[in-house]
Enzyme design. Structure first.
Site, PDB file in Angstrom:
ATOM      1  N   TYR A 187      -0.091   0.003  10.755  1.00 35.67           N
ATOM      2  CA  TYR A 187      -0.441  -0.283   9.363  1.00 35.67           C
ATOM      3  C   TYR A 187       0.756  -0.047   8.455  1.00 35.67           C
ATOM      4  CZ  TYR A 187      -2.996  -0.221   4.930  1.00 35.67           C
ATOM      5  OH  TYR A 187      -3.425  -0.487   3.659  1.00 35.67           O
TER       6      TYR A 187
ATOM      7  N   SER B 109       0.848  -1.186   0.000  1.00 33.79           N
ATOM      8  CA  SER B 109       0.000   0.000   0.000  1.00 33.79           C
ATOM      9  C   SER B 109       0.886   1.239   0.000  1.00 33.79           C
ATOM     10  CB  SER B 109      -0.884   0.001   1.250  1.00 33.79           C
ATOM     11  OG  SER B 109      -1.467   1.264   1.480  1.00 33.79           O
TER      12      SER B 109
END
Length: 320
Positions: free
Chosen positions: A186, A160
Protein backbone atom coordinates in the site's frame (compact mmCIF):
# COMPACT_ATOMS: atom_id res chain seq x y z
CA UNK A 1 9.04 23.91 -13.26
CA UNK A 2 7.86 22.18 -10.08
CA UNK A 3 5.96 24.55 -7.80
CA UNK A 4 7.23 25.28 -4.30
CA UNK A 5 5.67 23.08 -1.62
CA UNK A 6 4.43 26.11 0.33
CA UNK A 7 0.99 27.13 1.74
CA UNK A 8 -1.19 29.33 -0.46
CA UNK A 9 -3.50 30.78 2.19
CA UNK A 10 -6.52 28.55 1.68
CA UNK A 11 -9.68 29.64 3.55
CA UNK A 12 -10.58 25.95 4.04
CA UNK A 13 -9.17 23.40 6.43
CA UNK A 14 -9.36 20.08 8.25
CA UNK A 15 -13.13 19.99 8.79
CA UNK A 16 -14.23 21.71 5.59
CA UNK A 17 -16.65 19.72 3.45
CA UNK A 18 -16.63 19.15 -0.29
CA UNK A 19 -19.86 21.12 -0.65
CA UNK A 20 -18.36 24.09 1.21
CA UNK A 21 -15.32 24.06 -1.06
CA UNK A 22 -17.54 23.86 -4.15
CA UNK A 23 -19.58 26.90 -3.16
CA UNK A 24 -18.61 29.96 -5.13
CA UNK A 25 -17.02 28.08 -8.02
CA UNK A 26 -18.71 27.70 -11.39
CA UNK A 27 -17.75 24.45 -13.10
CA UNK A 28 -20.88 24.51 -15.29
CA UNK A 29 -20.08 22.76 -18.56
CA UNK A 30 -16.80 21.41 -17.22
CA UNK A 31 -16.19 17.76 -18.05
CA UNK A 32 -15.06 15.71 -15.05
CA UNK A 33 -13.99 12.06 -14.90
CA UNK A 34 -13.91 10.38 -11.48
CA UNK A 35 -12.76 6.79 -10.96
CA UNK A 36 -14.52 4.97 -8.18
CA UNK A 37 -16.96 7.85 -7.79
CA UNK A 38 -19.67 5.73 -6.23
CA UNK A 39 -18.11 4.76 -2.89
CA UNK A 40 -16.74 6.61 0.11
CA UNK A 41 -15.19 9.97 -0.62
CA UNK A 42 -15.60 9.35 -4.34
CA UNK A 43 -19.37 9.67 -3.95
CA UNK A 44 -19.04 12.97 -2.09
CA UNK A 45 -16.59 14.26 -4.70
CA UNK A 46 -19.10 13.53 -7.44
CA UNK A 47 -21.97 14.97 -5.42
CA UNK A 48 -20.21 18.30 -4.83
CA UNK A 49 -18.95 18.79 -8.39
CA UNK A 50 -22.19 17.66 -10.03
CA UNK A 51 -24.27 19.88 -7.73
CA UNK A 52 -22.09 22.83 -8.75
CA UNK A 53 -22.92 22.19 -12.40
CA UNK A 54 -20.15 19.95 -13.75
CA UNK A 55 -20.86 17.11 -16.15
CA UNK A 56 -19.43 13.96 -14.58
CA UNK A 57 -18.48 10.54 -15.88
CA UNK A 58 -17.93 7.93 -13.18
CA UNK A 59 -15.75 4.92 -13.91
CA UNK A 60 -17.19 1.98 -11.98
CA UNK A 61 -16.07 -1.62 -11.55
CA UNK A 62 -19.51 -2.40 -10.06
CA UNK A 63 -21.90 -0.53 -12.35
CA UNK A 64 -25.03 -1.79 -10.61
CA UNK A 65 -23.85 -0.50 -7.25
CA UNK A 66 -22.90 2.80 -8.86
CA UNK A 67 -26.41 3.14 -10.29
CA UNK A 68 -27.93 2.50 -6.85
CA UNK A 69 -25.68 5.07 -5.16
CA UNK A 70 -25.76 7.86 -7.76
CA UNK A 71 -29.34 7.73 -9.04
CA UNK A 72 -30.47 9.96 -6.13
CA UNK A 73 -28.36 12.84 -7.44
CA UNK A 74 -30.38 15.09 -9.71
CA UNK A 75 -27.35 15.94 -11.82
CA UNK A 76 -25.66 15.17 -15.13
CA UNK A 77 -23.81 11.95 -14.24
CA UNK A 78 -22.89 9.12 -16.60
CA UNK A 79 -21.68 5.74 -15.34
CA UNK A 80 -19.33 3.70 -17.52
CA UNK A 81 -17.70 0.34 -16.70
CA UNK A 82 -14.05 0.52 -15.65
CA UNK A 83 -11.80 -2.11 -14.10
CA UNK A 84 -8.39 -0.58 -13.39
CA UNK A 85 -6.85 -4.05 -13.08
CA UNK A 86 -7.79 -4.86 -16.69
CA UNK A 87 -5.93 -2.96 -19.46
CA UNK A 88 -8.66 -3.78 -21.99
CA UNK A 89 -11.32 -2.29 -19.72
CA UNK A 90 -9.25 0.87 -19.29
CA UNK A 91 -8.90 1.34 -23.04
CA UNK A 92 -12.61 0.71 -23.61
CA UNK A 93 -13.55 3.23 -20.90
CA UNK A 94 -11.27 5.91 -22.35
CA UNK A 95 -12.68 5.30 -25.82
CA UNK A 96 -16.22 5.69 -24.46
CA UNK A 97 -15.28 8.99 -22.82
CA UNK A 98 -13.79 10.22 -26.11
CA UNK A 99 -16.99 9.29 -27.95
CA UNK A 100 -18.99 11.52 -25.61
CA UNK A 101 -16.70 14.48 -24.96
CA UNK A 102 -14.15 16.50 -26.97
CA UNK A 103 -12.14 17.25 -23.84
CA UNK A 104 -11.67 16.37 -20.17
CA UNK A 105 -11.27 19.37 -17.88
CA UNK A 106 -10.74 17.47 -14.63
CA UNK A 107 -9.56 13.89 -14.12
CA UNK A 108 -9.79 12.58 -10.56
CA UNK A 109 -7.95 9.30 -10.05
CA UNK A 110 -9.83 8.36 -6.91
CA UNK A 111 -10.39 4.58 -6.97
CA UNK A 112 -8.15 2.48 -4.72
CA UNK A 113 -7.66 -0.70 -2.74
CA UNK A 114 -5.87 -0.78 0.60
CA UNK A 115 -3.94 -3.44 2.50
CA UNK A 116 -5.51 -6.29 0.55
CA UNK A 117 -4.29 -9.90 0.48
CA UNK A 118 -1.95 -10.63 -2.40
CA UNK A 119 -3.80 -10.49 -5.71
CA UNK A 120 -2.57 -9.98 -9.23
CA UNK A 121 -4.10 -8.24 -12.23
CA UNK A 122 -4.58 -9.79 -15.65
CA UNK A 123 -0.88 -9.18 -16.41
CA UNK A 124 0.31 -10.77 -13.19
CA UNK A 125 1.16 -7.46 -11.50
CA UNK A 126 0.62 -6.99 -7.75
CA UNK A 127 -2.93 -5.80 -7.16
CA UNK A 128 -2.45 -2.61 -5.14
CA UNK A 129 0.31 -1.26 -7.37
CA UNK A 130 -1.61 -2.31 -10.49
CA UNK A 131 -4.95 -0.81 -9.47
CA UNK A 132 -3.90 2.30 -7.58
CA UNK A 133 -1.01 3.33 -9.82
CA UNK A 134 -0.56 1.45 -13.09
CA UNK A 135 -4.26 1.45 -13.96
CA UNK A 136 -4.48 5.19 -13.44
CA UNK A 137 -1.22 5.70 -15.34
CA UNK A 138 -2.70 3.93 -18.37
CA UNK A 139 -6.04 5.71 -18.03
CA UNK A 140 -4.43 9.14 -17.87
CA UNK A 141 -2.33 8.31 -20.93
CA UNK A 142 -5.42 7.26 -22.88
CA UNK A 143 -7.24 10.46 -21.87
CA UNK A 144 -4.17 12.61 -22.52
CA UNK A 145 -5.41 14.04 -25.86
CA UNK A 146 -8.67 15.08 -24.18
CA UNK A 147 -6.82 16.68 -21.27
CA UNK A 148 -4.60 18.65 -23.64
CA UNK A 149 -7.69 19.78 -25.55
CA UNK A 150 -9.12 21.41 -22.42
CA UNK A 151 -8.41 24.89 -21.14
CA UNK A 152 -6.28 24.56 -17.99
CA UNK A 153 -7.06 20.91 -17.22
CA UNK A 154 -6.26 19.40 -13.84
CA UNK A 155 -5.44 15.84 -12.81
CA UNK A 156 -5.89 14.88 -9.16
CA UNK A 157 -4.17 11.72 -7.89
CA UNK A 158 -5.42 10.35 -4.57
CA UNK A 159 -2.40 9.51 -2.45
CA UNK A 160 -2.42 8.96 1.31
CA UNK A 161 -0.48 9.42 4.52
CA UNK A 162 0.27 5.78 3.75
CA UNK A 163 3.00 7.08 1.43
CA UNK A 164 5.18 7.35 4.54
CA UNK A 165 5.30 3.52 4.60
CA UNK A 166 7.16 3.83 1.28
CA UNK A 167 7.90 0.28 0.13
CA UNK A 168 8.72 1.53 -3.38
CA UNK A 169 11.05 -1.00 -5.01
CA UNK A 170 11.40 -0.38 -8.73
CA UNK A 171 13.49 -3.54 -9.10
CA UNK A 172 10.68 -5.67 -7.68
CA UNK A 173 7.45 -3.62 -7.69
CA UNK A 174 5.28 -6.72 -8.02
CA UNK A 175 6.66 -8.68 -5.06
CA UNK A 176 8.03 -11.44 -7.23
CA UNK A 177 11.30 -11.77 -5.30
CA UNK A 178 10.40 -10.34 -1.88
CA UNK A 179 7.81 -11.53 0.60
CA UNK A 180 4.47 -9.81 0.18
CA UNK A 181 3.55 -7.30 2.88
CA UNK A 182 0.14 -5.70 2.45
CA UNK A 183 1.17 -2.44 4.11
CA UNK A 184 4.44 -2.10 2.21
CA UNK A 185 2.45 -2.74 -0.97
CA UNK A 186 0.00 0.00 0.00
CA UNK A 187 2.83 2.39 0.86
CA UNK A 188 4.43 1.66 -2.50
CA UNK A 189 1.18 2.33 -4.38
CA UNK A 190 0.44 5.57 -2.52
CA UNK A 191 4.03 6.78 -2.95
CA UNK A 192 3.66 6.02 -6.65
CA UNK A 193 0.46 8.09 -6.82
CA UNK A 194 2.24 11.16 -5.44
CA UNK A 195 5.31 10.66 -7.65
CA UNK A 196 3.03 10.23 -10.67
CA UNK A 197 1.48 13.65 -10.02
CA UNK A 198 4.95 15.18 -9.67
CA UNK A 199 6.16 13.88 -13.04
CA UNK A 200 2.85 14.31 -14.85
CA UNK A 201 2.82 17.98 -13.93
CA UNK A 202 6.24 18.48 -15.50
CA UNK A 203 5.04 16.88 -18.72
CA UNK A 204 1.69 18.61 -18.65
CA UNK A 205 2.68 22.19 -17.84
CA UNK A 206 3.47 23.13 -21.50
CA UNK A 207 -0.08 22.05 -22.38
CA UNK A 208 -1.70 23.78 -19.37
CA UNK A 209 -2.38 20.41 -17.74
CA UNK A 210 -1.49 20.56 -14.04
CA UNK A 211 -1.42 17.66 -11.60
CA UNK A 212 -1.77 17.39 -7.82
CA UNK A 213 -1.49 14.62 -5.24
CA UNK A 214 -4.02 14.58 -2.40
CA UNK A 215 -4.05 13.05 1.07
CA UNK A 216 -7.75 13.10 1.99
CA UNK A 217 -7.23 12.32 5.68
CA UNK A 218 -8.39 9.47 7.88
CA UNK A 219 -11.94 8.49 6.94
CA UNK A 220 -13.94 5.36 7.71
CA UNK A 221 -15.02 4.10 4.28
CA UNK A 222 -15.29 0.78 2.40
CA UNK A 223 -11.54 1.16 1.75
CA UNK A 224 -11.05 -0.61 5.10
CA UNK A 225 -12.88 -3.72 3.90
CA UNK A 226 -9.73 -5.88 4.09
CA UNK A 227 -8.92 -4.95 7.70
CA UNK A 228 -10.24 -6.85 10.70
CA UNK A 229 -11.78 -5.12 13.70
CA UNK A 230 -8.77 -6.20 15.74
CA UNK A 231 -6.36 -4.53 13.34
CA UNK A 232 -8.31 -1.29 13.36
CA UNK A 233 -8.47 -1.27 17.17
CA UNK A 234 -4.71 -1.89 17.36
CA UNK A 235 -4.07 1.07 15.05
CA UNK A 236 -6.35 3.32 17.07
CA UNK A 237 -8.85 3.83 14.27
CA UNK A 238 -11.72 2.51 16.38
CA UNK A 239 -12.08 1.56 20.04
CA UNK A 240 -13.15 -1.80 21.43
CA UNK A 241 -16.81 -0.79 21.13
CA UNK A 242 -16.40 0.13 17.46
CA UNK A 243 -16.49 3.89 17.93
CA UNK A 244 -14.49 5.75 15.29
CA UNK A 245 -11.53 7.88 16.39
CA UNK A 246 -12.71 11.47 16.79
CA UNK A 247 -9.83 12.65 14.62
CA UNK A 248 -11.30 10.87 11.61
CA UNK A 249 -13.12 12.95 9.04
CA UNK A 250 -16.55 12.30 7.63
CA UNK A 251 -16.76 11.27 3.99
CA UNK A 252 -17.96 14.80 3.14
CA UNK A 253 -14.89 16.24 4.85
CA UNK A 254 -12.62 13.64 3.31
CA UNK A 255 -13.65 14.69 -0.20
CA UNK A 256 -12.92 18.38 0.39
CA UNK A 257 -9.23 18.39 -0.52
CA UNK A 258 -9.96 16.54 -3.77
CA UNK A 259 -12.53 19.15 -4.77
CA UNK A 260 -10.19 21.95 -3.69
CA UNK A 261 -7.36 20.48 -5.78
CA UNK A 262 -9.66 20.22 -8.79
CA UNK A 263 -11.12 23.72 -8.61
CA UNK A 264 -9.32 26.20 -6.37
CA UNK A 265 -8.19 29.42 -8.08
CA UNK A 266 -5.39 29.58 -5.51
CA UNK A 267 -3.71 26.73 -7.40
CA UNK A 268 -3.75 28.45 -10.80
CA UNK A 269 -0.30 28.36 -12.34
CA UNK A 270 0.89 25.75 -9.83
CA UNK A 271 1.25 21.99 -9.97
CA UNK A 272 3.06 18.88 -8.83
CA UNK A 273 2.12 19.62 -5.23
CA UNK A 274 1.11 17.30 -2.41
CA UNK A 275 -2.03 18.60 -0.70
CA UNK A 276 -3.87 17.86 2.54
CA UNK A 277 -6.60 19.60 4.54
CA UNK A 278 -7.38 21.90 1.58
CA UNK A 279 -3.87 23.36 1.61
CA UNK A 280 -0.38 22.63 0.33
CA UNK A 281 1.06 20.18 2.85
CA UNK A 282 3.96 20.99 5.13
CA UNK A 283 6.95 18.65 5.32
CA UNK A 284 6.49 15.66 7.60
CA UNK A 285 8.15 16.13 10.99
CA UNK A 286 7.94 14.98 14.60
CA UNK A 287 5.75 18.01 15.23
CA UNK A 288 3.33 16.87 12.50
CA UNK A 289 2.83 13.14 13.17
CA UNK A 290 -0.62 12.97 11.61
CA UNK A 291 0.29 14.38 8.21
CA UNK A 292 2.88 16.11 6.08
CA UNK A 293 4.73 15.06 2.98
CA UNK A 294 7.79 12.81 3.10
CA UNK A 295 10.86 13.70 1.00
CA UNK A 296 10.86 10.62 -1.22
CA UNK A 297 7.62 11.65 -2.97
CA UNK A 298 9.14 15.04 -3.79
CA UNK A 299 12.17 13.39 -5.45
CA UNK A 300 12.08 14.38 -9.14
CA UNK A 301 14.69 11.81 -10.14
CA UNK A 302 12.70 9.03 -8.47
CA UNK A 303 9.54 10.26 -10.19
CA UNK A 304 11.27 9.99 -13.56
CA UNK A 305 12.45 6.46 -12.78
CA UNK A 306 8.96 5.42 -11.72
CA UNK A 307 7.55 6.91 -14.92
CA UNK A 308 9.96 4.91 -17.06
CA UNK A 309 9.13 1.74 -15.11
CA UNK A 310 5.41 2.41 -15.53
CA UNK A 311 5.85 2.78 -19.30
CA UNK A 312 7.77 -0.50 -19.36
CA UNK A 313 5.15 -2.40 -17.35
CA UNK A 314 2.09 -1.03 -19.16
CA UNK A 315 3.52 -0.63 -22.65
CA UNK A 316 1.88 2.80 -22.67
CA UNK A 317 3.49 6.13 -23.46
CA UNK A 318 2.10 9.64 -23.32
CA UNK A 319 1.91 11.21 -26.77
CA UNK A 320 3.32 14.74 -27.00
Amino acid sequence: MVSAQEPVGSPFGYRSTAMEVAQGIDPAGRHVVVTGGYSGIGTETVRALAAAGAEVIVGARRSGQAEDVLREMDSDITILPLDLADPGSIDAFAASVAERWPRVDILINNAAVMASPLTRDTRGYEGQFATNHLGHFQLTARLWPLLKAADRARVVALSSIGHRLNGLDLDDPNFERRDYDKWLAYGQAKSANALFALQLDKLGEPFNVRAFAVHPGGIMTPLQRHLSTEEQVAMGWIDAEGNVNERFKTEEQGASTTVWAATSPLLEGKGGLYLENCEVAAPASKDNPGGGVYPHVRDEALAERLWAKSEELTGVRFRS
